[in-house]
Motif scaffolding. Structure first.
Motif, PDB file in Angstrom:
ATOM      1  N   LEU A  61       0.829  -1.201   0.000  1.00 14.29           N
ATOM      2  CA  LEU A  61       0.000   0.000   0.000  1.00 14.29           C
ATOM      3  C   LEU A  61       0.870   1.261   0.000  1.00 14.29           C
ATOM      4  O   LEU A  61       1.817   1.378   0.776  1.00 14.29           O
ATOM      5  CB  LEU A  61      -0.923   0.012   1.225  1.00 14.29           C
ATOM      6  N   HIS A  62       0.537   2.208  -0.890  1.00  9.29           N
ATOM      7  CA  HIS A  62       1.220   3.504  -0.985  1.00  9.29           C
ATOM      8  C   HIS A  62       0.183   4.623  -0.960  1.00  9.29           C
ATOM      9  O   HIS A  62      -0.952   4.443  -1.416  1.00  9.29           O
ATOM     10  CB  HIS A  62       2.010   3.620  -2.290  1.00  9.29           C
ATOM     11  N   ILE A  63       0.594   5.783  -0.479  1.00  7.40           N
ATOM     12  CA  ILE A  63      -0.251   6.965  -0.620  1.00  7.40           C
ATOM     13  C   ILE A  63       0.057   7.604  -1.965  1.00  7.40           C
ATOM     14  O   ILE A  63       1.220   7.667  -2.399  1.00  7.40           O
ATOM     15  CB  ILE A  63      -0.051   7.958   0.549  1.00  7.40           C
ATOM     16  N   ILE A  64      -0.997   8.034  -2.680  1.00  7.69           N
ATOM     17  CA  ILE A  64      -0.842   8.570  -4.029  1.00  7.69           C
ATOM     18  C   ILE A  64      -1.636   9.874  -4.148  1.00  7.69           C
ATOM     19  O   ILE A  64      -2.313  10.297  -3.215  1.00  7.69           O
ATOM     20  CB  ILE A  64      -1.304   7.553  -5.099  1.00  7.69           C
ATOM     21  N   ASP A  65      -1.521  10.499  -5.308  1.00 14.11           N
ATOM     22  CA  ASP A  65      -2.282  11.702  -5.624  1.00 14.11           C
ATOM     23  C   ASP A  65      -1.844  12.870  -4.744  1.00 14.11           C
ATOM     24  O   ASP A  65      -0.657  13.131  -4.622  1.00 14.11           O
ATOM     25  CB  ASP A  65      -3.778  11.418  -5.516  1.00 14.11           C
ATOM     26  N   GLU A  66      -2.778  13.583  -4.118  1.00 13.21           N
ATOM     27  CA  GLU A  66      -2.419  14.748  -3.321  1.00 13.21           C
ATOM     28  C   GLU A  66      -2.614  14.451  -1.834  1.00 13.21           C
ATOM     29  O   GLU A  66      -3.383  13.574  -1.459  1.00 13.21           O
ATOM     30  CB  GLU A  66      -3.243  15.972  -3.726  1.00 13.21           C
ATOM     31  N   VAL A  67      -1.917  15.226  -0.999  1.00 15.26           N
ATOM     32  CA  VAL A  67      -1.955  14.982   0.447  1.00 15.26           C
ATOM     33  C   VAL A  67      -2.127  16.298   1.190  1.00 15.26           C
ATOM     34  O   VAL A  67      -1.308  17.210   1.051  1.00 15.26           O
ATOM     35  CB  VAL A  67      -0.671  14.287   0.943  1.00 15.26           C
ATOM     36  N   LEU A  68      -3.209  16.402   1.963  1.00 18.98           N
ATOM     37  CA  LEU A  68      -3.449  17.536   2.865  1.00 18.98           C
ATOM     38  C   LEU A  68      -3.217  18.883   2.187  1.00 18.98           C
ATOM     39  O   LEU A  68      -2.480  19.737   2.668  1.00 18.98           O
ATOM     40  CB  LEU A  68      -2.582  17.402   4.116  1.00 18.98           C
ATOM     41  N   THR A  69      -3.870  19.059   1.045  1.00 23.03           N
ATOM     42  CA  THR A  69      -3.798  20.327   0.319  1.00 23.03           C
ATOM     43  C   THR A  69      -5.080  21.136   0.549  1.00 23.03           C
ATOM     44  O   THR A  69      -6.081  20.608   1.032  1.00 23.03           O
ATOM     45  CB  THR A  69      -3.644  20.099  -1.192  1.00 23.03           C
ATOM     46  N   PRO A  70      -5.079  22.419   0.155  1.00 20.69           N
ATOM     47  CA  PRO A  70      -6.313  23.207   0.252  1.00 20.69           C
ATOM     48  C   PRO A  70      -7.417  22.729  -0.686  1.00 20.69           C
ATOM     49  O   PRO A  70      -8.558  23.152  -0.539  1.00 20.69           O
ATOM     50  CB  PRO A  70      -5.853  24.627  -0.132  1.00 20.69           C
TER      51      PRO A  70
END
Length: 298
Positions: A220-229
């Protein structure tokens, strides 16, 4: 560096064009993700861009992914445009600051939302049912009240122009399998709490956020955007007053303006006045500068 609303990179095939991101296939294992300055609200793309918003979103995501490496791996390969394949060099100016090379992942078919405060659709759900996405909550809560502990509320992923649908944890488990559902719930809450604690030290309340995950080589990986506005509600802590909506560093300012317009939330969106564009851009810049401690320069 320039304002970018849509890319036309002919060096590699376009894989998808979303509300904000253009994704290209570099090779069998690698994607190019370009975060444009397109702005969406209520799942509708606005006719006007928010200048350099894509750069801010990309840089904030890079900041958080680096910070959370000890919690979960991410899909990043390269963020320095000078190290991109030579075939992409003709587009270096429009890719600068807003593009990344990432490993291909098998994305999960759900968005992983964590709510730490009662706001947005969660507040509407609570008003109507006394629950939040199936969770029983105490009676008498107010808009923007803090939720302790924070709550994991997954949703479906809608096609472009459609609306995501909140689903129960049980439904997420049916889609993902019990083991994966438990894993993403645990890691979502862990990342959120770590991000919330860091942001609180900078004077920002992270009211809620959404994460996306995918599997790379079975992990499992985190993808895309993280904690953005774009993916979160950021509130200034010194202006927080429960019982009402909050001022924010995110797109809520734009949403609030749109709600005051004679618009049915279907395309086309109303034309954005320059003041709304400028003020939205300023909120994104401020969020970046507060979180990273660095001035935003172009």
């Amino acid at each position: 560096m320039r304002i970018v609303t849509q890319t036309q990179i002919t060096a590699c095939p376009l894989r998808s064009r979303g509300k904000v991101r253009d994704i290209y296939e570099v090779d069998d294992e690698t994607l190019l993700i370009v975060t444009t300055d397109r702005m969406s609200a209520y799942d509708v793309i606005m006719g006007e861009p928010i200048p350099y918003k894509g750069v801010i979103l990309n840089q904030i995501t890079l900041f958080w992914m680096d910070k959370f490496q000890n919690i979960i791996p991410n899909h990043l390969v390269e963020s320095d445009v000078s190290r991109f394949p030579a075939s992409l060099a003709p587009w270096a100016d429009e890719l600068e600051g807003r593009a990344v090379l990432v490993r291909k992942a098998r994305p999960l078919p759900v968005e992983c939302i964590v709510r730490g405060y009662l706001s947005g659709s969660g507040w509407k759900d609570y008003q109507a049912t006394g629950k939040l996405c199936g969770y029983d909550l105490p009676a008498g809560l107010r808009e923007s009240d803090k939720l302790e502990p924070a709550i994991f509320t997954p949703s479906t992923k809608a096609e472009l122009g459609e609306h995501d649908e909140n689903i129960s944890v049980a439904r997420a488990a049916a889609l993902l399998g019990d083991e994966v559902a438990e894993q993403v719930q645990n890691v979502s809450l862990r990342i959120y709490e770590a991000g919330r604690a860091y942001a609180a030290g900078k004077g920002i309340i992270v009211a809620d956020t959404k994460f996306e995950f995918g599997f790379i080589n079975g992990k499992l990986h985190i993808i895309d955007e993280v904690l953005t506005p774009d993916s979160s509600r950021f509130w200034p802590a010194d202006k927080y007053v429960p019982g009402q909506g909050q001022p924010s560093f995110d797109k809520q300012y734009l949403r609030d303006w749109l709600k005051r317009q004679p618009w049915n939330m279907q395309p086309p969106a109303p034309a954005l006045p320059q003041e709304i564009i400028d003020n939205t851009a300023a909120r994104y810049r401020e969020a970046y500068e507060i979180l990273t401690g660095k001035p935003f320069s172009i």
